[in-house]
Design a protein around this motif. Structure first.
Motif, PDB file in Angstrom:
ATOM      1  N   ASP A 112      97.281   4.979  18.256  1.00 43.14           N
ATOM      2  CA  ASP A 112      98.042   3.490  18.873  1.00 43.14           C
ATOM      3  C   ASP A 112      97.427   3.553  20.034  1.00 43.14           C
ATOM      4  O   ASP A 112      96.494   2.851  19.974  1.00 43.14           O
ATOM      5  CB  ASP A 112      99.403   2.734  18.551  1.00 43.14           C
ATOM      6  CG  ASP A 112      99.656   3.539  17.280  1.00 43.14           C
ATOM      7  OD1 ASP A 112      99.236   3.001  16.358  1.00 43.14           O
ATOM      8  OD2 ASP A 112     100.771   3.405  16.855  1.00 43.14           O
ATOM      9  N   MET A 113      97.152   4.597  20.157  1.00 40.69           N
ATOM     10  CA  MET A 113      96.573   4.397  22.053  1.00 40.69           C
ATOM     11  C   MET A 113      95.159   4.618  21.864  1.00 40.69           C
ATOM     12  O   MET A 113      95.123   3.599  22.850  1.00 40.69           O
ATOM     13  CB  MET A 113      97.603   5.865  22.563  1.00 40.69           C
ATOM     14  CG  MET A 113      98.818   6.043  22.755  1.00 40.69           C
ATOM     15  SD  MET A 113      99.177   7.248  23.708  1.00 40.69           S
ATOM     16  CE  MET A 113      99.052   7.240  25.422  1.00 40.69           C
ATOM     17  N   ALA A 114      94.531   4.904  21.247  1.00 46.03           N
ATOM     18  CA  ALA A 114      93.090   4.860  21.417  1.00 46.03           C
ATOM     19  C   ALA A 114      92.642   3.158  20.880  1.00 46.03           C
ATOM     20  O   ALA A 114      92.013   2.940  21.111  1.00 46.03           O
ATOM     21  CB  ALA A 114      93.008   5.911  20.247  1.00 46.03           C
ATOM     22  N   PRO A 120      86.507   3.572  26.599  1.00 41.65           N
ATOM     23  CA  PRO A 120      85.738   4.093  25.449  1.00 41.65           C
ATOM     24  C   PRO A 120      86.037   5.656  25.796  1.00 41.65           C
ATOM     25  O   PRO A 120      86.176   6.326  24.411  1.00 41.65           O
ATOM     26  CB  PRO A 120      84.389   3.410  25.617  1.00 41.65           C
ATOM     27  CG  PRO A 120      84.045   2.854  26.743  1.00 41.65           C
ATOM     28  CD  PRO A 120      85.611   2.462  27.663  1.00 41.65           C
ATOM     29  N   TYR A 121      85.644   6.435  26.451  1.00 41.17           N
ATOM     30  CA  TYR A 121      86.426   7.719  26.710  1.00 41.17           C
ATOM     31  C   TYR A 121      87.429   8.163  27.135  1.00 41.17           C
ATOM     32  O   TYR A 121      87.664   9.005  25.869  1.00 41.17           O
ATOM     33  CB  TYR A 121      86.004   7.821  28.640  1.00 41.17           C
ATOM     34  CG  TYR A 121      83.880   7.581  28.763  1.00 41.17           C
ATOM     35  CD1 TYR A 121      83.558   7.591  28.053  1.00 41.17           C
ATOM     36  CD2 TYR A 121      84.647   7.004  29.656  1.00 41.17           C
ATOM     37  CE1 TYR A 121      81.880   7.072  28.480  1.00 41.17           C
ATOM     38  CE2 TYR A 121      82.644   5.828  30.098  1.00 41.17           C
ATOM     39  CZ  TYR A 121      81.781   6.292  29.074  1.00 41.17           C
ATOM     40  OH  TYR A 121      81.100   6.013  29.457  1.00 41.17           O
ATOM     41  N   MET A 122      88.453   7.122  26.824  1.00 43.19           N
ATOM     42  CA  MET A 122      90.203   7.940  26.901  1.00 43.19           C
ATOM     43  C   MET A 122      90.156   7.698  25.226  1.00 43.19           C
ATOM     44  O   MET A 122      91.272   8.037  25.251  1.00 43.19           O
ATOM     45  CB  MET A 122      90.927   6.994  28.043  1.00 43.19           C
ATOM     46  CG  MET A 122      91.081   7.100  29.010  1.00 43.19           C
ATOM     47  SD  MET A 122      91.602   9.111  29.383  1.00 43.19           S
ATOM     48  CE  MET A 122      92.902   9.128  28.591  1.00 43.19           C
ATOM     49  N   ARG A 123      89.766   6.469  24.996  1.00 45.36           N
ATOM     50  CA  ARG A 123      89.697   6.237  23.355  1.00 45.36           C
ATOM     51  C   ARG A 123      89.533   7.847  22.564  1.00 45.36           C
ATOM     52  O   ARG A 123      90.038   7.960  21.917  1.00 45.36           O
ATOM     53  CB  ARG A 123      89.200   5.170  22.883  1.00 45.36           C
ATOM     54  CG  ARG A 123      89.149   4.621  22.719  1.00 45.36           C
ATOM     55  CD  ARG A 123      88.312   3.204  22.301  1.00 45.36           C
ATOM     56  NE  ARG A 123      88.905   1.493  22.260  1.00 45.36           N
ATOM     57  CZ  ARG A 123      88.564   0.660  21.762  1.00 45.36           C
ATOM     58  NH1 ARG A 123      86.841   0.914  21.470  1.00 45.36           N
ATOM     59  NH2 ARG A 123      89.277  -0.404  21.843  1.00 45.36           N
ATOM     60  N   LEU A 124      88.303   7.975  23.284  1.00 38.55           N
ATOM     61  CA  LEU A 124      88.580   9.761  22.310  1.00 38.55           C
ATOM     62  C   LEU A 124      88.983  10.916  22.859  1.00 38.55           C
ATOM     63  O   LEU A 124      89.657  11.546  21.808  1.00 38.55           O
ATOM     64  CB  LEU A 124      86.592  10.539  22.793  1.00 38.55           C
ATOM     65  CG  LEU A 124      85.612   9.036  22.017  1.00 38.55           C
ATOM     66  CD1 LEU A 124      84.409   9.609  22.743  1.00 38.55           C
ATOM     67  CD2 LEU A 124      85.447  10.111  20.531  1.00 38.55           C
ATOM     68  N   VAL A 125      89.508  10.676  24.294  1.00 43.56           N
ATOM     69  CA  VAL A 125      90.504  11.456  24.312  1.00 43.56           C
ATOM     70  C   VAL A 125      91.844  11.504  23.568  1.00 43.56           C
ATOM     71  O   VAL A 125      92.161  12.841  22.993  1.00 43.56           O
ATOM     72  CB  VAL A 125      90.935  12.003  26.674  1.00 43.56           C
ATOM     73  CG1 VAL A 125      92.389  12.200  26.450  1.00 43.56           C
ATOM     74  CG2 VAL A 125      90.612  12.231  26.929  1.00 43.56           C
ATOM     75  N   TYR A 126      92.480  10.190  23.401  1.00 44.53           N
ATOM     76  CA  TYR A 126      93.441   9.910  22.298  1.00 44.53           C
ATOM     77  C   TYR A 126      93.198  10.127  20.938  1.00 44.53           C
ATOM     78  O   TYR A 126      94.157  10.816  20.479  1.00 44.53           O
ATOM     79  CB  TYR A 126      94.138   8.906  22.416  1.00 44.53           C
ATOM     80  CG  TYR A 126      94.688   8.446  23.950  1.00 44.53           C
ATOM     81  CD1 TYR A 126      95.312   9.225  24.602  1.00 44.53           C
ATOM     82  CD2 TYR A 126      93.991   7.445  24.871  1.00 44.53           C
ATOM     83  CE1 TYR A 126      95.882   8.896  26.054  1.00 44.53           C
ATOM     84  CE2 TYR A 126      94.923   6.927  25.635  1.00 44.53           C
ATOM     85  CZ  TYR A 126      95.606   7.260  25.998  1.00 44.53           C
ATOM     86  OH  TYR A 126      96.129   7.372  27.682  1.00 44.53           O
TER      87      TYR A 126
END
Length: 424
Positions: A112-114, A120-126
């Motif tokens: 959900d957080m992603a 876009p980089y934090m999407r990959l973190v989550y």
């Protein structure tokens, strides 16, 4: 949508098959005078191989039961045990593979957080933290029951998520996992690291997953590459994960570090991979508390998956929770669990025989075969897609005038779509 061919598949259960089938070449000598078979390396995850004898005396089974279990396992030597219908229930956990798949949803809030994230980089973190969170459950090295063809598992009451799985095929391949984010249709492609099982029969069975995990944003070309450290001497490096989130030009943007049994953290970095001045590590995910000394090493979420608290009021008769073998094992009755397991497998063979004799093909209810083909190292695989009929099924139930409450425990497990074999 699970599949299972131990000759072609990799990962955890392929390791089990390989470990047991290799016993036939080692029956005359002993390992440190204890095991009775040569070539069986017992490794202490907190030590090395020099303490193999002491480590071999430890494990999931009581010492007084070990000899009888070993004698029973001797009849499987040289066989492809994952295809044998008489595989003993003592190596099983009271859960089917469909339920095991549902454990992906424990930390679904990370997806959900992603989905909500603009960066876009934090999407990959989550999203990679979500993929890593599954590995805590991999410490649980019991084997789940193979689903019966037509078996389903349904989970509700978990953060607004409904999970539905249906057994459609008979083979398992270690395929890539794809996640589509709802908000803008971004597709994330996950390639997991390999998995190795240690001390399958003797000693404490434990799992190691050394290698790279790669999560790629197929829409933008950004990707996260995380390295799972192998377990070294005296446990050095065990659980540890390090890596980076890269942009499409393969320039590091965010460093990630942590342990798959504890937590994952992230920090912005420069083009050389060094932390940016004025930034600090922030936690992206932390493992939830788990029960102490649980018999099957279940988490609270694993217990929730097995309970009827996460089931709808009018449960499908094909649901995994209703399996008599699974329930008997959960209650600690190994004899009944073994009998019920064999009974289900016999009914499955009878259903298959009847279906094939009449030239009928099994068709899943809740998923449709698509025209898409997924290319893998094991050949092209068919792709199934949720067809929405399950939502229609529930809509029809909700609109019915019947308000009769049904005792879920009174429902007899019945995944047979072709023919009801209960009377046979």
């Amino acid at each position: 949508m699970a599949q299972d061919d131990p000759k072609q598949s990799g990962g955890f259960f392929a390791s089990i098959a390989n470990s047991l089938s290799n016993f036939s070449s080692a029956m005359t000598k002993s390992v440190n005078g204890l095991l009775g078979y040569e070539g069986l390396e017992v490794v202490n995850p907190e030590g090395g191989t020099e303490d193999a004898e002491e480590e071999a005396r430890r494990g999931r089974w009581k010492q007084e039961d070990r000899d009888s279990y070993w004698k029973m396992m001797q009849k499987y030597i040289g066989s492809d045990v994952t295809s044998m219908v008489t595989l003993p229930v003592l190596i099983f956990e009271p859960m089917s593979m469909l339920q095991k798949m549902a454990e992906l949803m424990e930390y679904s809030y990370l997806l959900d957080m992603a989905d909500e994230c603009e960066d876009p980089y934090m999407r990959l973190v989550y999203s990679t933290s979500w993929a890593i969170s599954v590995y805590y459950a991999y410490q649980r090295t019991w084997k789940p029951f193979n689903p019966i063809l037509g078996e389903t598992y349904e989970m509700v009451n978990h953060g607004g998520i409904t999970f539905i799985a249906e057994q459609s095929l008979l083979d398992i391949f270690p395929c890539r996992t794809r996640v589509t984010l709802k908000r803008d249709g971004v597709v994330l492609d996950l390639v997991p690291p390999p998995t190795k099982v240690n001390n399958l029969i003797f000693g404490r069975t434990w799992v190691d997953s050394p290698g790279e995990m790669i999560m790629t944003n197929l829409t933008t070309g950004d990707k996260a590459v995380l390295y799972f450290q192998p377990c070294g001497w005296f446990g050095a490096g065990r659980y540890e994960i390090d890596g980076y989130v890269y942009n499409a030009a393969e320039e590091p943007q965010i460093l990630m570090t942590g342990k798959w049994n504890e937590s994952m953290s992230y920090q912005p970095c420069d083009g050389e991979g060094e932390p940016l001045p004025g930034t600090e590590l922030k936690e992206a995910w932390r493992v939830a508390d788990a029960p102490k000394n649980d018999k099957f090493q279940y988490t609270y979420f694993a217990h929730k998956i097995n309970s009827f608290d996460s089931a709808p009021k009018k449960l499908l008769a094909s649901d995994s929770r209703l399996r008599a073998d699974r329930y008997a094992l959960e209650q600690g009755d190994l004899s009944k669990a073994g009998f019920e397991k064999m009974s289900l497998e016999e009914r499955q063979r009878a259903e298959k025989k009847n279906r094939e004799e009449k030239g009928h093909k099994f068709t899943p209810k809740w998923f449709d075969l698509t025209n898409e083909v997924a290319a893998t190292p094991w050949g092209d695989l068919e792709v199934y897609q949720y067809n929405g009929k399950y939502a229609q099924h529930w809509a029809a139930i909700d609109s019915s005038s019947s308000s009769e409450e049904i005792d879920i425990m009174s429902i007899e497990f019945n995944p047979w779509q072709y023919e009801d074999l209960a009377a046979n």
